[in-house]
Design an enzyme around this catalytic site. Structure first.
Site, PDB file in Angstrom:
ATOM      1  CB  SER A  77      -0.818   0.037   1.245  1.00  0.00           C
ATOM      2  OG  SER A  77      -2.037   1.242   1.152  1.00  0.00           O
ATOM      3  CG  HIS A  90      -4.195  -1.132  -0.459  1.00  0.00           C
ATOM      4  ND1 HIS A  90      -4.053  -1.207   0.738  1.00  0.00           N
ATOM      5  CD2 HIS A  90      -4.807  -2.247  -0.868  1.00  0.00           C
ATOM      6  CE1 HIS A  90      -4.285  -2.182   1.191  1.00  0.00           C
ATOM      7  NE2 HIS A  90      -4.891  -2.934  -0.007  1.00  0.00           N
ATOM      8  CG  ASP A 114      -5.573  -5.956   2.131  1.00  0.00           C
ATOM      9  OD1 ASP A 114      -6.227  -6.952   2.356  1.00  0.00           O
ATOM     10  OD2 ASP A 114      -5.535  -5.370   1.098  1.00  0.00           O
TER      11      ASP A 114
END
Length: 417
Positions: free
Chosen positions: A236, A263, A359
């Site tokens: 991310s 992301h 995540d």
């Protein structure tokens, strides 16, 4: 506790006012100065020593990308880029992220735009994270001259013509928002996997079909579908730099495909894939629904879509969907990791790198329990944001914890066995 010092950089006085009004709604931030171009930004950093900077990309005299590069070399400071979603804007944003920017947000179109509240919340959230994170210079230098970084200026000015004013004493000038042409790609075509473009749209299967018009021939041929290994990577904030470090170190003869969830909003993942492909021996693409999965190819999940590994009588392929976000994310690392659980015939190697949140932890655990071979978390020392890797370590699902610079070699060694 003293408020964090902020520098706002934009060539439009009107936009500087909009961004400043957003920032001052949070009492933990204090705008110490504003600047109208990259040259002024560099001088302001020297003078005011800000804790965080918001930086426009498109500016006269010196653009945001050039200013960022110089700032990260001389005074590393968390920089949040303000980007348009035009093709040029997304490409320049990816360059900025790879050259030291902490993160980016989509630039608001004006004070009455329908998304100004959302953009404001995103900006403040990223600023809060940035000031709590140790500032880092770029982890590597991308070769090339100023033009490589997107400079359109003939020559950099040797001195400033304007004096930078502290924000507290400055007044917003009456100025219309500068018009910047946006070229938006066509909406994605929705179709069943492997269906013809003119086929009927399925009401329960949502997927992206790659736009082929004007696409150049692949410069790196696929290595075939006869492979025993699979690499899956989730990341991310800070991910574009981390991915550059890992993907560019992989050999073109890699006997495994690589699936990546970064992301990132729609459109930006396409530019990320193009940028990585230009520097890599392996082939890097933004995944499209129905893509066959080949060794030596890296598939990046498109922003806004979950990516899963699927299989039919012809082998493995990419499946994209528009199911609900998981943990606030679409694409989701967990979704991608968990889709690989059903294929124990593949020796699966999972990696979680820099980013906020957790995540990927659930998916990494599921892969481990189904016989996954490697489970690598990036070490804190090299992370831009030690969130996702920390969660994996604390959950006990990471089998190895290594600095970023060692991840590629560890993967290569594992799949070459």
């Amino acid at each position: 506790m003293n408020a964090h010092r902020v520098l706002v950089v934009d060539d439009s006085a009107f936009m500087r006012k909009i961004i400043s009004d957003i920032i001052i709604t949070d009492p933990q931030f204090n705008i110490v100065a504003t600047a109208a171009n990259g040259c002024e930004a560099i001088e302001a950093v020297e003078r005011w020593k800000p804790d965080v900077i918001t930086m426009d990309l498109e500016m006269p005299e010196m653009n945001g990308l050039e200013a960022l590069t110089q700032i990260m070399r001389s005074n590393p400071t968390p920089v949040i880029m303000l980007s348009s979603i035009s093709d040029d804007g997304t490409r320049e944003t990816i360059k900025a992220l790879q050259n030291g920017a902490f993160d980016f947000i989509r630039k608001p179109s004006g004070p009455r735009s329908s998304d100004i509240h959302t953009v404001g919340e995103q900006l403040l959230e990223k600023m809060r994270i940035a000031v709590l994170t140790k500032s880092r210079a770029p982890l590597f230098q991308i070769p090339g001259n100023a033009d490589t970084f997107g400079s359109k200026d003939k020559e950099r000015p040797q001195k400033l013509e304007k004096t930078i004013k502290p924000a507290a004493n400055s007044k917003a000038e009456a100025e219309s928002v500068k018009s910047k042409k946006r070229v938006l790609p066509d909406n994605p075509v929705i179709s069943k996997p492997d269906s013809k473009p003119e086929g009927k749209v399925s009401s329960d299967v949502h997927s992206v079909k790659r736009e082929t018009k004007g696409v150049l021939p692949k410069k790196k041929p696929a290595n075939g579908t006869d492979y025993r290994h699979l690499i899956v990577i989730g990341t991310s904030t800070g991910g574009p730099r981390a991915l550059h470090e890992v993907i560019t170190a992989l050999p073109g003869s890699l006997p495994a495909p690589v699936l990546v969830v970064q992301h990132m909003p729609p459109k930006f993942t396409h530019s990320l894939a193009q940028r990585l492909d230009a520097f890599s021996s392996v082939h890097v693409v933004e995944a499209a629904n129905g893509d066959r999965v080949y060794a030596g190819t890296v598939y990046i999940a498109p922003g806004g879509y979950h990516m899963e590994l699927a299989k039919d009588s012809n082998g493995y392929y990419i499946s994209l969907n528009l199911e609900q976000p998981v943990g606030g994310h679409r694409p989701s690392v967990d979704v991608m990791f968990e889709s690989c659980v059903s294929y124990p015939e593949l020796r699966r190697h999972s990696v979680i790198m820099t980013g906020m949140g957790n995540d990927g932890v659930k998916g990494m655990r599921a892969l481990n329990e189904s016989g996954g071979v490697s489970a690598i978390a990036e070490a804190e020392e090299s992370c831009i944001v030690y969130g996702m890797p920390r969660s994996a370590v604390e959950a006990g699902v990471a089998k190895s914890v290594v600095p970023l610079q060692r991840i590629a070699s560890m993967l290569v060694e594992a799949v070459m066995k």
